[in-house]
Design a protein around this motif. Structure first.
Motif, short mmCIF file in Angstrom:
data_model
loop_
_atom_site.label_atom_id
_atom_site.label_comp_id
_atom_site.label_asym_id
_atom_site.label_seq_id
_atom_site.Cartn_x
_atom_site.Cartn_y
_atom_site.Cartn_z
N ASP A 24 24.89 -26.03 29.38
CA ASP A 24 26.27 -25.65 29.11
C ASP A 24 26.60 -25.57 27.63
N GLY A 25 25.69 -26.05 26.78
CA GLY A 25 25.90 -25.92 25.35
C GLY A 25 26.76 -27.01 24.74
N TYR A 26 27.18 -27.98 25.48
CA TYR A 26 28.02 -29.04 24.97
C TYR A 26 27.30 -30.37 25.07
N LYS A 27 26.18 -30.44 24.38
CA LYS A 27 25.36 -31.64 24.37
C LYS A 27 25.39 -32.30 22.98
N ASP A 28 25.84 -31.57 21.98
CA ASP A 28 25.83 -32.06 20.60
C ASP A 28 27.25 -32.12 20.06
N CYS A 29 27.88 -33.27 20.24
CA CYS A 29 29.27 -33.43 19.81
C CYS A 29 29.41 -34.21 18.52
N THR A 30 28.42 -35.00 18.16
CA THR A 30 28.52 -35.82 16.95
C THR A 30 27.13 -36.17 16.44
N ARG A 31 27.07 -36.49 15.17
CA ARG A 31 25.84 -37.00 14.56
C ARG A 31 25.98 -38.49 14.26
N GLY A 61 23.86 -35.94 26.20
CA GLY A 61 23.48 -35.70 24.80
C GLY A 61 24.26 -36.64 23.92
N THR A 62 25.06 -36.06 23.02
CA THR A 62 25.93 -36.89 22.18
C THR A 62 27.40 -36.60 22.49
N CYS A 63 27.69 -36.29 23.74
CA CYS A 63 29.05 -36.04 24.20
C CYS A 63 29.39 -36.98 25.35
N TYR A 64 30.67 -37.28 25.48
CA TYR A 64 31.16 -37.91 26.70
C TYR A 64 31.55 -36.78 27.64
N GLU A 65 31.03 -36.82 28.85
CA GLU A 65 31.35 -35.83 29.85
C GLU A 65 32.17 -36.53 30.93
N VAL A 66 33.44 -36.17 31.00
CA VAL A 66 34.36 -36.80 31.94
C VAL A 66 34.65 -35.79 33.05
N GLY A 71 45.35 -30.60 39.59
CA GLY A 71 45.81 -29.47 40.39
C GLY A 71 44.87 -29.12 41.53
N GLY A 72 44.16 -30.13 42.04
CA GLY A 72 43.24 -29.92 43.15
C GLY A 72 41.90 -29.32 42.76
N LYS A 73 41.67 -29.10 41.46
CA LYS A 73 40.40 -28.54 40.98
C LYS A 73 39.64 -29.58 40.17
N LEU A 74 38.30 -29.51 40.26
CA LEU A 74 37.43 -30.40 39.49
C LEU A 74 37.10 -29.76 38.15
N PHE A 75 37.18 -30.56 37.10
CA PHE A 75 36.88 -30.11 35.76
C PHE A 75 35.87 -31.04 35.10
N GLU A 76 35.11 -30.48 34.16
CA GLU A 76 34.25 -31.26 33.27
C GLU A 76 34.91 -31.18 31.90
N LEU A 77 35.16 -32.32 31.31
CA LEU A 77 35.77 -32.39 29.99
C LEU A 77 34.75 -32.98 29.04
N ALA A 85 37.79 -35.91 20.22
CA ALA A 85 38.26 -34.53 20.22
C ALA A 85 37.70 -33.83 21.45
N LEU A 86 38.54 -33.09 22.15
CA LEU A 86 38.09 -32.34 23.31
C LEU A 86 37.34 -31.12 22.82
N LYS A 87 36.05 -31.03 23.13
CA LYS A 87 35.21 -29.94 22.66
C LYS A 87 35.22 -28.75 23.61
N HIS A 88 35.31 -29.04 24.92
CA HIS A 88 35.25 -27.97 25.91
C HIS A 88 35.74 -28.48 27.26
N THR A 89 36.35 -27.60 28.02
CA THR A 89 36.75 -27.90 29.39
C THR A 89 36.13 -26.84 30.27
N LYS A 90 35.49 -27.29 31.35
CA LYS A 90 34.80 -26.36 32.25
C LYS A 90 35.25 -26.62 33.68
#
Length: 92
Positions: A24-31, A61-66, A71-77, A85-90
């Motif tokens: 998904d490309g959201y594995k590198d959030c911080t160093r 990776g280096t992200c928290y995936e919540v 609204g009845g839908k599942l999201f990955e934050l 900082a919120l990097k991406h919502t899927k």
């Protein structure tokens, strides 16, 4: 024999880059070193404050995936553990 070897190298390179493309490309959030990260509980609190019902949290990776429901839908934050900082919502 050389053609087969070359084909194997090309195939392996293609698979390696393909697997990166499938991620998904959201594995590198911080160093920042993990010892300096904010807690997963803080990331969950941020998601809850945004109106999500938190189901699960993990380190990807280096992200928290919540995983949260809103609204009845599942999201990955994807949060940066450095500053939450919120990097991406899927939507799932």
């Amino acid at each position: 024999m050389k053609v087969i070897k070359l084909l194997g190298v090309v195939l392996a390179a293609g698979l390696a880059s393909g697997s990166a493309a499938l991620a998904d490309g959201y594995k590198d959030c911080t160093r920042l070193d993990k010892a300096s990260w904010k807690t997963t509980a803080e990331a969950e609190a941020k998601a809850k404050a945004a109106g999500y019902e938190v189901r699960q949290t993990k380190i990807e990776g280096t992200c928290y995936e919540v995983y949260g429901v809103k609204g009845g839908k599942l999201f990955e934050l994807f949060y940066s553990p450095e500053d939450l900082a919120l990097k991406h919502t899927k939507a799932k």
